[in-house]
Design a protein around this motif. Structure first.
Motif, PDB file in Angstrom:
ATOM      1  N   TRP A  23     -34.477  -5.206  13.562  1.00  0.00           N
ATOM      2  CA  TRP A  23     -33.042  -5.367  13.843  1.00  0.00           C
ATOM      3  C   TRP A  23     -32.690  -6.834  14.078  1.00  0.00           C
ATOM      4  CZ3 TRP A  23     -28.889  -1.916  14.231  1.00  0.00           C
ATOM      5  CH2 TRP A  23     -27.736  -2.429  14.823  1.00  0.00           C
ATOM      6  N   ASP A  24     -33.422  -7.477  14.960  1.00  0.00           N
ATOM      7  CA  ASP A  24     -33.107  -8.858  15.287  1.00  0.00           C
ATOM      8  C   ASP A  24     -33.321  -9.786  14.100  1.00  0.00           C
ATOM      9  OD1 ASP A  24     -32.257  -8.402  17.892  1.00  0.00           O
ATOM     10  OD2 ASP A  24     -34.251  -8.571  18.729  1.00  0.00           O
ATOM     11  N   LEU A  25     -34.333  -9.510  13.290  1.00  0.00           N
ATOM     12  CA  LEU A  25     -34.528 -10.301  12.075  1.00  0.00           C
ATOM     13  C   LEU A  25     -33.319 -10.171  11.153  1.00  0.00           C
ATOM     14  CD1 LEU A  25     -38.246  -9.884  10.882  1.00  0.00           C
ATOM     15  CD2 LEU A  25     -37.035 -12.023  11.330  1.00  0.00           C
ATOM     16  N   ALA A  26     -32.877  -8.938  10.938  1.00  0.00           N
ATOM     17  CA  ALA A  26     -31.740  -8.716  10.043  1.00  0.00           C
ATOM     18  C   ALA A  26     -30.484  -9.403  10.573  1.00  0.00           C
ATOM     19  CB  ALA A  26     -31.501  -7.214   9.875  1.00  0.00           C
ATOM     20  N   MET A  27     -30.227  -9.269  11.873  1.00  0.00           N
ATOM     21  CA  MET A  27     -29.035  -9.899  12.447  1.00  0.00           C
ATOM     22  C   MET A  27     -29.083 -11.417  12.294  1.00  0.00           C
ATOM     23  SD  MET A  27     -27.306  -7.300  13.493  1.00  0.00           S
ATOM     24  CE  MET A  27     -28.136  -6.346  12.208  1.00  0.00           C
ATOM     25  N   THR A  28     -30.271 -11.980  12.534  1.00  0.00           N
ATOM     26  CA  THR A  28     -30.390 -13.439  12.463  1.00  0.00           C
ATOM     27  C   THR A  28     -30.325 -13.921  11.027  1.00  0.00           C
ATOM     28  OG1 THR A  28     -31.830 -13.299  14.398  1.00  0.00           O
ATOM     29  CG2 THR A  28     -31.700 -15.421  13.298  1.00  0.00           C
ATOM     30  N   PHE A  29     -30.952 -13.192  10.098  1.00  0.00           N
ATOM     31  CA  PHE A  29     -30.825 -13.544   8.680  1.00  0.00           C
ATOM     32  C   PHE A  29     -29.346 -13.605   8.297  1.00  0.00           C
ATOM     33  CE2 PHE A  29     -35.197 -11.546   7.594  1.00  0.00           C
ATOM     34  CZ  PHE A  29     -35.824 -12.734   7.847  1.00  0.00           C
ATOM     35  N   GLY A 183     -39.740 -12.603  18.260  1.00  0.00           N
ATOM     36  CA  GLY A 183     -38.721 -13.418  18.898  1.00  0.00           C
ATOM     37  C   GLY A 183     -38.012 -12.650  19.998  1.00  0.00           C
ATOM     38  N   ILE A 184     -37.066 -13.306  20.618  1.00  0.00           N
ATOM     39  CA  ILE A 184     -36.310 -12.723  21.717  1.00  0.00           C
ATOM     40  C   ILE A 184     -34.830 -13.036  21.506  1.00  0.00           C
ATOM     41  CG2 ILE A 184     -36.664 -14.776  23.138  1.00  0.00           C
ATOM     42  CD1 ILE A 184     -36.557 -11.233  24.504  1.00  0.00           C
ATOM     43  N   ASP A 185     -33.987 -12.052  21.753  1.00  0.00           N
ATOM     44  CA  ASP A 185     -32.544 -12.239  21.631  1.00  0.00           C
ATOM     45  C   ASP A 185     -32.040 -12.886  22.923  1.00  0.00           C
ATOM     46  OD1 ASP A 185     -29.837 -12.134  21.335  1.00  0.00           O
ATOM     47  OD2 ASP A 185     -29.726  -9.993  20.881  1.00  0.00           O
ATOM     48  N   LEU A 186     -31.938 -14.187  22.906  1.00  0.00           N
ATOM     49  CA  LEU A 186     -31.556 -14.926  24.112  1.00  0.00           C
ATOM     50  C   LEU A 186     -30.098 -14.702  24.509  1.00  0.00           C
ATOM     51  CD1 LEU A 186     -33.433 -18.274  23.377  1.00  0.00           C
ATOM     52  CD2 LEU A 186     -34.149 -16.420  24.895  1.00  0.00           C
ATOM     53  N   SER A 187     -29.281 -14.227  23.576  1.00  0.00           N
ATOM     54  CA  SER A 187     -27.900 -13.912  23.930  1.00  0.00           C
ATOM     55  C   SER A 187     -27.815 -12.603  24.709  1.00  0.00           C
ATOM     56  CB  SER A 187     -27.028 -13.821  22.668  1.00  0.00           C
ATOM     57  OG  SER A 187     -27.430 -12.723  21.857  1.00  0.00           O
ATOM     58  N   GLY A 362     -36.696 -18.023  20.648  1.00  0.00           N
ATOM     59  CA  GLY A 362     -35.424 -17.497  20.163  1.00  0.00           C
ATOM     60  C   GLY A 362     -35.516 -17.073  18.709  1.00  0.00           C
ATOM     61  N   TRP A 363     -34.706 -16.088  18.329  1.00  0.00           N
ATOM     62  CA  TRP A 363     -34.809 -15.540  16.973  1.00  0.00           C
ATOM     63  C   TRP A 363     -34.405 -16.530  15.886  1.00  0.00           C
ATOM     64  CZ3 TRP A 363     -37.716 -12.288  14.876  1.00  0.00           C
ATOM     65  CH2 TRP A 363     -38.143 -11.141  15.544  1.00  0.00           C
ATOM     66  N   SER A 364     -33.550 -17.461  16.187  1.00  0.00           N
ATOM     67  CA  SER A 364     -33.177 -18.433  15.150  1.00  0.00           C
ATOM     68  C   SER A 364     -34.398 -19.198  14.667  1.00  0.00           C
ATOM     69  CB  SER A 364     -32.124 -19.402  15.692  1.00  0.00           C
ATOM     70  OG  SER A 364     -30.909 -18.740  15.941  1.00  0.00           O
ATOM     71  N   GLU A 365     -35.223 -19.633  15.617  1.00  0.00           N
ATOM     72  CA  GLU A 365     -36.434 -20.368  15.253  1.00  0.00           C
ATOM     73  C   GLU A 365     -37.447 -19.463  14.547  1.00  0.00           C
ATOM     74  OE1 GLU A 365     -40.039 -22.844  17.491  1.00  0.00           O
ATOM     75  OE2 GLU A 365     -38.088 -22.591  18.473  1.00  0.00           O
ATOM     76  N   ARG A 368     -36.448 -18.541  10.907  1.00  0.00           N
ATOM     77  CA  ARG A 368     -36.662 -19.625   9.940  1.00  0.00           C
ATOM     78  C   ARG A 368     -38.109 -19.659   9.460  1.00  0.00           C
ATOM     79  NH1 ARG A 368     -32.552 -21.993  13.214  1.00  0.00           N
ATOM     80  NH2 ARG A 368     -30.751 -22.592  11.924  1.00  0.00           N
ATOM     81  N   LYS A 369     -39.032 -19.266  10.327  1.00  0.00           N
ATOM     82  CA  LYS A 369     -40.424 -19.180   9.900  1.00  0.00           C
ATOM     83  C   LYS A 369     -40.599 -18.072   8.859  1.00  0.00           C
ATOM     84  CE  LYS A 369     -42.307 -20.988  14.240  1.00  0.00           C
ATOM     85  NZ  LYS A 369     -43.189 -20.744  15.409  1.00  0.00           N
ATOM     86  N   TYR A 370     -39.896 -16.955   9.053  1.00  0.00           N
ATOM     87  CA  TYR A 370     -39.932 -15.882   8.058  1.00  0.00           C
ATOM     88  C   TYR A 370     -39.304 -16.336   6.745  1.00  0.00           C
ATOM     89  CZ  TYR A 370     -41.689 -11.947  10.838  1.00  0.00           C
ATOM     90  OH  TYR A 370     -42.491 -11.092  11.549  1.00  0.00           O
ATOM     91  N   LEU A 371     -38.198 -17.065   6.829  1.00  0.00           N
ATOM     92  CA  LEU A 371     -37.547 -17.538   5.610  1.00  0.00           C
ATOM     93  C   LEU A 371     -38.455 -18.487   4.840  1.00  0.00           C
ATOM     94  CD1 LEU A 371     -33.868 -18.177   6.811  1.00  0.00           C
ATOM     95  CD2 LEU A 371     -34.677 -16.406   5.235  1.00  0.00           C
TER      96      LEU A 371
END
Length: 383
Positions: A23-29, A183-187, A362-365, A368-371
């Motif tokens: 879920w968090d990966l999809a949201m961040t993508f 990752g962690i959803d810091l929000s 954080g998931w943003s970082e 980007r590793k997944y991307l």
């Protein structure tokens, strides 16, 4: 090159570990502008923004996978979804398929846990009840095909320990393994003082109490018994324990002769972002972990962690910085509690260290590793 990332996971929700990661990966993508979609049998009623849902065998979502007959439900749902996923209609060009263990093929397999190592730990501990669970036979077969068969171009290990297990059990070449932590959803997970009073009042926990938090659906494997032993040894009237999880509390209530009145079993909760800030310490003497999202969620909420050095925990848990390492032993846990609680300034320092640790996950970082890995796979796949 423009491309689409397709994740495959049976349940696309925020309910559990792997589900939450997908879920968090999809949201961040989506927030990063990356085209992405999800193949699942259980999806949210309201589609999230910037994520395309590709539901399959949706009737599987009505089969219960939690509660008393969860093993039966999983034995039906997991194999059937894995088989059905083989026939899912996906874009044929410029796609990178990320599987979370729910399909026999793909480009990137995210390995959240190596079940063979988990069972080894149980055997060494003299635990054999798992033999009665037929899901382990399915998982063993699935892992031999998915991992041992080297059907993926890359394998994501959520910790260095998992990478070693992939190499040891399935002989995956190290060049095909990327270590990317969860990752962690810091929000969502962050310190929120207002929750402390509200949650404590709802459970009848005094505001001045020192509150330990334990979170798991498997009380035995995650070590609730030694936590209670530690509380019994200290017998501090201001020390309380809040237990979150759907496992049976009765055997553990019987253990607590002195502290039963200071133990609260909250059952399963979906509002953990409110629960964590109510605690002073998070404790998890687990027998086996790969990363442990709950520990990182606790740290993000400013709660220091006492946990065993297993799996990914050993990579981010630093003694005296954000918590302390413990063993599955009541005496050791009691000693670490004494070390932390004898000085209020020490606890405040650990809380600050926990927050600093979590901010680097954080998931943003992480996304980007997944991307970056997906681009590497894409170039190899279509070159």
């Amino acid at each position: 090159m423009d491309f689409e990332i397709v994740q495959i996971i049976q349940e696309f929700t925020t309910a559990g570990g792997a589900e939450r990661v997908a879920w968090d990966l999809a949201m961040t993508f989506g927030r990063l502008g990356q085209k992405n979609s999800v193949v699942a049998s259980k999806t949210p009623e309201v589609p999230p923004e910037n994520v395309t849902l590709r539901p399959i065998v949706e009737w599987l979502s009505r089969v219960p996978k939690r509660g008393l007959f969860r093993h039966v439900g999983r034995l039906v749902v997991v194999p059937l979804f894995t088989i059905a996923a083989q026939f899912a209609r996906l874009p044929e060009r410029n796609t990178v398929l990320i599987s979370h263990g729910d399909t026999f093929y793909g480009d990137i397999l995210v390995v959240h846990a190596v079940n063979a190592e988990n069972l080894k730990e149980k055997r060494q501990a003299g635990q054999w009840a798992w033999l009665l669970n037929p899901m382990h036979a399915w998982v063993a077969l699935r892992d031999r095909l998915m991992i041992g068969g080297l059907r993926y171009r890359r394998y994501v290990a959520v910790s260095s320990r998992v990478k070693q297990e992939l190499m040891s059990y399935y002989h995956v070449p190290p060049a095909r393994i990327a270590v990317i932590p969860n990752g962690i959803d810091l929000s969502r997970f962050h310190p929120e003082p207002g929750f402390r009073t509200a949650i404590r009042e709802s459970f009848g926990i005094p505001d001045k109490a020192t509150l330990l938090l334990f979170v798991s659906h498997e009380f035995g494997r995650k070590g609730l018994a030694p936590v209670i032993e530690a509380l019994e040894k200290r017998d501090d009237p201001d020390l309380w324990l809040l237990v979150v999880g759907s496992d049976n509390p009765e055997p553990y209530v019987k253990m607590a002769r002195k502290t039963a009145g200071r133990m609260v079993f909250a059952g399963e909760r979906r509002d953990m972002e409110r629960i964590y800030p109510a605690a002073d310490l998070f404790v998890l003497p687990s027998a086996y972990e790969t990363f442990s999202l709950v520990c990182m969620e606790a740290m993000a909420c400013g709660v220091p962690v006492l946990a065993t050095r297993v799996g990914g925990i050993e990579e981010y848990l630093k003694d005296g910085v954000n918590g302390y390492a413990i063993t599955r032993n009541g005496d050791d846990i009691a000693e670490k509690l004494d070390r932390v609680l004898k000085d209020g300034h020490a606890l405040d320092s650990l809380k600050e260290g926990a927050i600093r640790t979590a901010t680097s996950y954080g998931w943003s970082e992480i996304s980007r590793k997944y991307l970056s890995l997906a681009e590497e796979v894409l170039e190899e796949k279509y070159s």
